[in-house]
Design an enzyme around this catalytic site. Structure first.
Site, PDB file in Angstrom:
ATOM      1  N   GLU A 135       0.850  -1.178   0.000  1.00  0.00           N
ATOM      2  CA  GLU A 135       0.000   0.000   0.000  1.00  0.00           C
ATOM      3  C   GLU A 135       0.894   1.239   0.000  1.00  0.00           C
ATOM      4  O   GLU A 135       1.159   1.788  -1.038  1.00  0.00           O
ATOM      5  CB  GLU A 135      -0.960  -0.016   1.199  1.00  0.00           C
ATOM      6  CG  GLU A 135      -1.975   1.099   1.113  1.00  0.00           C
ATOM      7  CD  GLU A 135      -3.355   0.698   1.585  1.00  0.00           C
ATOM      8  OE1 GLU A 135      -3.556  -0.433   2.043  1.00  0.00           O
ATOM      9  OE2 GLU A 135      -4.261   1.552   1.480  1.00  0.00           O
ATOM     10  N   GLU A 154      -2.601   0.204  13.183  1.00  0.00           N
ATOM     11  CA  GLU A 154      -3.673   0.678  12.309  1.00  0.00           C
ATOM     12  C   GLU A 154      -5.036   0.554  12.985  1.00  0.00           C
ATOM     13  O   GLU A 154      -5.912   1.374  12.792  1.00  0.00           O
ATOM     14  CB  GLU A 154      -3.669  -0.144  11.020  1.00  0.00           C
ATOM     15  CG  GLU A 154      -4.775   0.216  10.044  1.00  0.00           C
ATOM     16  CD  GLU A 154      -4.665  -0.545   8.734  1.00  0.00           C
ATOM     17  OE1 GLU A 154      -4.050  -1.636   8.726  1.00  0.00           O
ATOM     18  OE2 GLU A 154      -5.182  -0.047   7.719  1.00  0.00           O
TER      19      GLU A 154
HETATM   20  C1  BGC Z   1      -5.307   2.733   4.398  1.00  0.00           C
HETATM   21  C2  BGC Z   1      -5.711   3.870   5.261  1.00  0.00           C
HETATM   22  C3  BGC Z   1      -6.608   4.748   4.485  1.00  0.00           C
HETATM   23  C4  BGC Z   1      -7.807   3.931   4.187  1.00  0.00           C
HETATM   24  C5  BGC Z   1      -8.940   4.633   3.544  1.00  0.00           C
HETATM   25  C6  BGC Z   1      -6.523   1.954   4.050  1.00  0.00           C
HETATM   26  O1  BGC Z   1      -6.255   0.896   3.229  1.00  0.00           O
HETATM   27  O2  BGC Z   1      -4.332   1.959   4.973  1.00  0.00           O
HETATM   28  O3  BGC Z   1      -4.822   4.347   6.103  1.00  0.00           O
HETATM   29  O4  BGC Z   1      -6.867   5.988   5.032  1.00  0.00           O
HETATM   30  O5  BGC Z   1      -7.498   2.780   3.477  1.00  0.00           O
HETATM   31  O6  BGC Z   1     -10.019   4.351   4.266  1.00  0.00           O
END
Ligand code: BGC
Length: 893
Positions: free
Chosen positions: A480, A744
């Site tokens: 990501e 997270e």
């Molecule tokens: C990310 C987040 C991001 C989100 C959007 C995720 O996959 O890791 O940090 O803000 O998607 O909702």
């Protein structure tokens, strides 16, 4: 009498002595130091010269500002355009409050890069398609390419007086000159939307060149340009193969000049780096090394002519921020052997970077390094949460004694590294964790008497370090690593407290603007790649919130001017799409209060709150840059959206639709409620926390406002309770379970359920660490007065609570160092404060009356530089001039 006022820390464009800038009117700034209280600058003078000698001789041949009245610590040079490559030396002196002149500061400088397209003469060079395939890339990883090695040789007829190398790449590059690496910068030129602009870097290479034959070499990686980026398992987002653009400008001692550029005359080949990819890892075959490839006299006869392409119209822009560099190196804390031949090294810290490995073994031995943030219960690596990021480095030994492996163009997010080898087990003679990050200087520090809170601060700083890498990313480990706007906006204030991120965000906000749609929609990620949607509430709004925050923290209104048109386009789009004031249309991916705990805040409530907040911040920013009509227009828009919000979502008793913690936090933080409903709404927020057993339930969005809103509404005790919680869900819960960075998700791992789904479970995401700003602003109590941004006027208002017996923070503000350090002992509250010269502060002592407050042992009201303002709400307010102070008071219950 000679003044004690001294100008220090001279900076240009937020940087110390920046190389290669292309800002025509750069901003020069300084801080002031003084011993005496209340010292300030009443006027200043700046000299600009083409050499330090001319400054010393009092001959500023470029510019003399004359004496300019005022307290400003920043001004714009802009009277005589400088030439490409020209260096300007400058110094400043100031006059103090008594009209006494200071000495001239030590000289500083800035140097122009190559700001115009016609300043560049080279071509993009790389390997031809045929030369650029990797025979060792795993089958499922098509597109991974061996790193090109490029070189040229040239002769200089005499000693060198000055030489500059300007360079960039489609991809990432490392330059070598006469056998030396040109710079310690990593992953240059950094990530931008390469279809819109590419940053170039400038290096002083005077000391690396010599009279006679020279060799210039470059090594390229695919990087963000051609490598794997984000989820979706795709590479080659901007192009298929990396290429270099370089221009070396040499001035010989005899005054003649030579320019060497990247062009069809260079030669190229591939070498030991069979592939090197940000997500997938590096494969290095030491047997294929090219000893001496970057030195003069190397025989490149079997290298091929490079393929050269003329420059296109993509803008080349000077890099405005600190480069990515090695910022720390960590030793191994523990070693385990979960299976025969498998060794796992624990670095004790979740980090972004790679390992430096020292080994001995037979030629052809293949070492594999795999990385993970966390271990499985059986002691093996947990890598499922990396998703498709292979994060594996391979090193093939050449068999010549101790060999050192350190990859070039990849990084991993990890704490543990697993080392295996075949056909034989290796003699590992050394291993360490190399931490890399955008080298933003540390600006703040926070510490208190509670070790868990100190670990939280540590985790926040490491989350920031691990994710501020060219752009603010969400996470550094899985497939990501994108510049998510929502994460950035909720964390930016905390980021500013920990590090000097003025230049870093100056750069990224250009990426954000580049990613704005033609309709005006700010994206969800910038650079806009992989996930192309826009307009998500609380994400897209970063386009307004981040410039506002940077202005508040650094006091420089240019960030507002630079993005004013883009921000206006965004608000116009919101208004056009939602004329009735409720943000119901155009919410894009509409993430809501992401990763909240069983507590869904209605998305239209969240969206409409941000709509109003944008309007409110726009009005403030419009005033700051003198756009009063627009300020009034945005005031009206704020009132309109606020009224709609109340009609649609607020009950007469202060209930906000959804009744979640985040619903109340948004309404209170963004000033959406009538005054007489605020207390009720806050009581409902507290009741919800009670219902959750004294726990938070917020996701990314609400979490940033939690402790600040509880504090502002008179529930400091509840804020401290959340801060100090160790039961699920809380910051403390992750810490109790070994977190060294911010997770997270609150439930990334729980005792009951184990790991959350590997589909989305990073252990290094900074968003939930946005409580950090509250530690500085409330616990230690250092804040800027919003009416005098950039700490021109300072608020010192520590609010002790919980079981804390002391807290201290230091902050290197744009006006100089600020400190606040309080202790509670024997019923006495003591506060030591430092306020930099040329600023003033309001100091708030938690004592119901000033009668018993002392400063330096005497009644505070009589102290030099201190003036009693008022008593209110159990606190005493003082106006305080610059200097160092020690206040004390009996603690109110
Ligand atoms: C990310 C987040 C991001 C989100 C959007 C995720 O996959 O890791 O940090 O803000 O998607 O909702």
């Amino acid at each position: 009498m000679a003044t004690d006022l001294r100008p220090e820390r001279l900076r240009c464009e937020h940087l110390t002595n920046p190389f290669g800038i292309d800002v025509a009117q750069p901003r020069l700034s300084w801080t002031l130091a003084a011993e005496r209280r209340g010292q300030r600058q009443t006027s200043f003078q700046v000299w600009v010269a083409s050499s330090p000698e001319l400054l010393a001789a009092e001959q500023p041949d470029i510019w003399d500002s004359g004496r300019i009245a005022g307290p400003s610590l920043g001004f714009h040079y802009g009277w005589q355009p400088l030439d490409a490559g020209q260096r300007a030396w400058w110094q400043v002196r100031v006059w103090d409050r008594d009209g006494e002149a200071s000495d001239w500061s030590a000289p500083a400088w800035w140097e122009m890069g190559l700001p115009r397209a016609e300043d560049w003469h080279g071509e993009w060079i790389g390997l031809s398609e045929a030369a650029a395939t990797s025979e060792v890339a795993p089958e499922d990883l098509t597109g991974l390419l061996p790193s090109p090695y490029l070189r040229t040789a040239f002769t200089l007829a005499g000693p060198v007086r000055r030489a500059r190398l300007y360079a960039t790449a489609r991809g990432v590059y490392e330059l070598h000159l006469n056998g030396h690496r040109v710079s310690d910068a990593l992953l240059a030129p950094g990530w931008t939307d390469y279809d819109a602009r590419i940053q170039y870097q400038t290096y002083d290479v005077t000391g690396l060149l010599r009279d006679g034959e020279n060799a210039l070499g470059a090594l390229l990686g695919t990087g963000w340009y051609a490598g794997y980026v984000g989820f979706g398992h795709n590479c080659g987002h901007y192009g298929a193969r990396p290429a270099l653009l370089a221009e070396l400008r040499v001035e010989l001692a005899d005054g003649t000049t030579r320019t060497i550029v990247s062009d069809g005359g260079w030669r190229g080949t591939t070498g030991p780096i069979r592939y090197s990819d940000l997500l997938m890892g590096e494969y290095y075959d030491a047997r294929a090394e090219l000893p001496g490839w970057d030195t003069p006299g190397y025989d490149a006869a079997d290298w091929k002519p490079v393929s050269a392409q003329p420059r296109d119209t993509v803008a080349l822009v000077a890099d405005v921020a600190q480069p990515v560099r090695v910022v720390a190196e960590l030793p191994v804390q523990a070693t385990t052997t979960p299976a025969p031949g498998v060794t796992i090294f624990d670095l004790g810290q979740n980090l972004s970077g790679y390992v430096r490995l020292r080994v001995r073994g037979a030629a052809g031995t293949r070492v594999q390094l795999r990385f993970a943030e966390i271990l499985q219960p059986d002691g093996t690596l947990y890598t499922e949460n990396l998703r498709a990021a292979r994060a594996t480095d391979t090193y093939i030994l050449k068999g010549e004694g101790e060999e050192v492996f350190e990859p070039r163009f990849t990084f991993h997010g990890f704490r543990y590294v697993e080392v295996t080898s075949e056909p034989t087990v290796l003699d590992i003679t050394g291993l360490s964790g190399v931490v890399i990050a955008s080298d933003t200087p540390l600006a703040g520090s926070f510490e208190c008497s509670n070790p868990m809170v100190n670990q939280l601060q540590h985790n926040i700083v490491w989350g920031q370090r691990g994710n501020f890498l060219s752009i603010p990313t969400d996470c550094p480990q899985r497939d990501e690593r994108l510049g998510w706007l929502g994460d950035a906006q909720i964390f930016v204030r905390t980021a500013c407290a920990n590090m000097d991120v003025a230049a870093f965000f100056t750069k990224w906000l250009v990426d954000v603007e580049d990613a704005q749609s033609s309709a005006g929609g700010f994206p969800n990620v910038a650079p806009r790649l992989v996930t192309l949607n826009d307009c998500a509430p609380a994400w897209a709004d970063a386009g307004v919130i981040v410039p506002w925050t940077i202005w508040q923290c650094y006091g420089d209104t240019r960030i507002i001017e630079r993005h004013w048109a883009a921000m206006t386009r965004w608000l116009d789009l919101l208004q056009r799409s939602n004329p009735d004031g409720l943000w119901t249309a155009r919410r894009g991916n509409d993430f809501g209060d992401w990763v909240s705990i069983n507590s869904d805040t209605p998305k239209e409530v969240l969206a409409t709150a941000y709509y109003a907040y944008d309007a409110k911040l726009m009005a403030q920013m419009a005033r700051a840059i003198g756009r009063d009509d627009e300020a009034r227009r945005y005031d009206a828009l704020f009132a309109h959206v606020k009224a709609a919000f109340n009609r649609a979502y607020v009950s007469p008793d202060g209930r906000v639709h959804g009744d979640t913690q985040t619903a109340y936090l948004l309404a209170l933080h963004m000033d959406l409620l009538p005054d007489d409903l605020r207390a009720n709404a806050a009581a409902r927020l507290v009741a919800d926390i009670e219902r959750a057993g004294g726990h938070l339930t917020t996701g990314f969005v609400g979490v940033g406002y939690l402790c600040p809103v509880l504090t502002a509404t008179g529930h400091l005790d509840v804020a401290y309770r959340l801060l100090l919680n160790e039961t699920f869900p809380s910051w403390g819960y992750s810490i109790k379970n070994g977190a060294t960075t911010i997770w997270e998700r609150w439930d990334g791992w729980t005792a009951e359920k184990g790991f959350q789904t590997p589909n989305m479970n990073s252990f290094n995401h900074y968003s939930l660490g946005s409580v950090g700003e509250w530690l500085y602003r409330v616990v230690a109590g250092i804040d800027t007065d919003p009416a005098a941004p950039g700490y021109a006027r300072i608020l010192i208002q520590p609010q002790p609570g919980g079981d804390l017996t002391y807290a201290r923070a230091e902050y290197e503000s744009p006006h100089g160092p600020i400190a606040s350090h309080w202790t509670l002992a024997d019923g006495r509250f003591t506060l030591r404060v430092t306020i930099p010269a040329n600023t003033t502060a309001t100091v708030v002592i938690p004592a119901a009356s000033g009668d018993a407050v002392t400063e330096g042992g005497h009644p505070a009201g009589d102290a030099e530089g201190v003036r009693l303002l008022r008593y209110a709400g159990g606190r005493t307010y003082y106006a305080v001039e610059s200097g160092c102070y020690e206040f004390a008071a009996p603690m109110t219950a």
